[in-house]
Design a protein around this motif. Structure first.
Motif, PDB file in Angstrom:
ATOM      1  N   LEU A  24       0.833  -1.402   0.234  1.00  0.00           N
ATOM      2  CA  LEU A  24      -0.379   0.090  -0.033  1.00  0.00           C
ATOM      3  C   LEU A  24       0.380   0.884  -0.326  1.00  0.00           C
ATOM      4  O   LEU A  24       1.191   1.961   1.477  1.00  0.00           O
ATOM      5  CB  LEU A  24      -1.572   0.233   1.679  1.00  0.00           C
ATOM      6  CG  LEU A  24      -1.962  -1.125   1.396  1.00  0.00           C
ATOM      7  CD1 LEU A  24      -1.771  -0.938   2.786  1.00  0.00           C
ATOM      8  CD2 LEU A  24      -2.645  -1.421   0.161  1.00  0.00           C
ATOM      9  N   GLY A  25       0.910   2.220  -1.168  1.00  0.00           N
ATOM     10  CA  GLY A  25       2.099   2.931  -0.839  1.00  0.00           C
ATOM     11  C   GLY A  25       0.593   4.497   0.059  1.00  0.00           C
ATOM     12  O   GLY A  25       0.092   4.245   0.118  1.00  0.00           O
ATOM     13  N   CYS A  26       2.441   5.011   0.109  1.00  0.00           N
ATOM     14  CA  CYS A  26       1.826   6.488   1.531  1.00  0.00           C
ATOM     15  C   CYS A  26       0.244   7.045   0.644  1.00  0.00           C
ATOM     16  O   CYS A  26       0.687   7.394  -0.547  1.00  0.00           O
ATOM     17  CB  CYS A  26       3.290   6.862   0.862  1.00  0.00           C
ATOM     18  SG  CYS A  26       2.743   8.059   2.234  1.00  0.00           S
ATOM     19  N   GLY A  27      -0.089   7.171   1.637  1.00  0.00           N
ATOM     20  CA  GLY A  27      -1.636   8.283   1.225  1.00  0.00           C
ATOM     21  C   GLY A  27      -2.361   7.468   0.457  1.00  0.00           C
ATOM     22  O   GLY A  27      -3.262   8.041   0.031  1.00  0.00           O
ATOM     23  N   CYS A  28      -2.610   6.538   0.291  1.00  0.00           N
ATOM     24  CA  CYS A  28      -3.862   6.126  -0.589  1.00  0.00           C
ATOM     25  C   CYS A  28      -4.918   5.199   0.276  1.00  0.00           C
ATOM     26  O   CYS A  28      -4.989   5.668   1.626  1.00  0.00           O
ATOM     27  CB  CYS A  28      -2.824   4.661  -1.204  1.00  0.00           C
ATOM     28  SG  CYS A  28      -3.374   3.009   0.019  1.00  0.00           S
ATOM     29  N   ALA A  44       0.983   4.927  -4.611  1.00  0.00           N
ATOM     30  CA  ALA A  44       1.307   6.307  -3.763  1.00  0.00           C
ATOM     31  C   ALA A  44      -0.340   7.692  -4.447  1.00  0.00           C
ATOM     32  O   ALA A  44      -0.072   7.442  -5.401  1.00  0.00           O
ATOM     33  CB  ALA A  44       1.947   6.975  -3.639  1.00  0.00           C
ATOM     34  N   ASN A  45      -0.858   8.016  -3.219  1.00  0.00           N
ATOM     35  CA  ASN A  45      -1.535   8.889  -3.244  1.00  0.00           C
ATOM     36  C   ASN A  45      -3.481   7.930  -4.146  1.00  0.00           C
ATOM     37  O   ASN A  45      -3.929   9.138  -4.315  1.00  0.00           O
ATOM     38  CB  ASN A  45      -1.376   9.738  -3.799  1.00  0.00           C
ATOM     39  CG  ASN A  45      -0.624  10.870  -2.852  1.00  0.00           C
ATOM     40  OD1 ASN A  45      -1.002  10.638  -1.503  1.00  0.00           O
ATOM     41  ND2 ASN A  45       0.524  11.645  -3.490  1.00  0.00           N
TER      42      ASN A  45
END
Length: 75
Positions: A24-28, A44-45
């Motif tokens: 899981l990318g950062c901020g997803c 991410a996101n």
């Protein structure tokens, strides 16, 4: 920090189900009653509103499949 609505795994709780070995990318953000398959990668996101097949990579807003490993089945 992970957040979700509802109180558990009861049917109709609208909580995403995450498989094994998922990145899981950062901020997803995962929204709704969706399933993230084993070995999937979420950018991410990314905002994921639909299920992601095993072995696939998604990115964007809304998230779209950008790549799948050889042998992964996209339904």
């Amino acid at each position: 920090m992970a957040q979700h609505g509802g109180g558990g795994d009861a049917p109709g709780e609208c909580v995403p189900r995450i498989g094994n070995d998922v990145l899981l990318g950062c901020g997803c953000v995962l929204l709704g009653d969706i399933e993230i398959g084993d070995g999937a990668v979420i950018g991410a996101n990314a905002v994921v509103t639909r299920s992601v097949p095993a072995g696939c990579t998604v990115a964007g807003v809304p998230a779209k499949i950008v790549r799948c490993r050889e042998g992964a089945s996209v339904g």
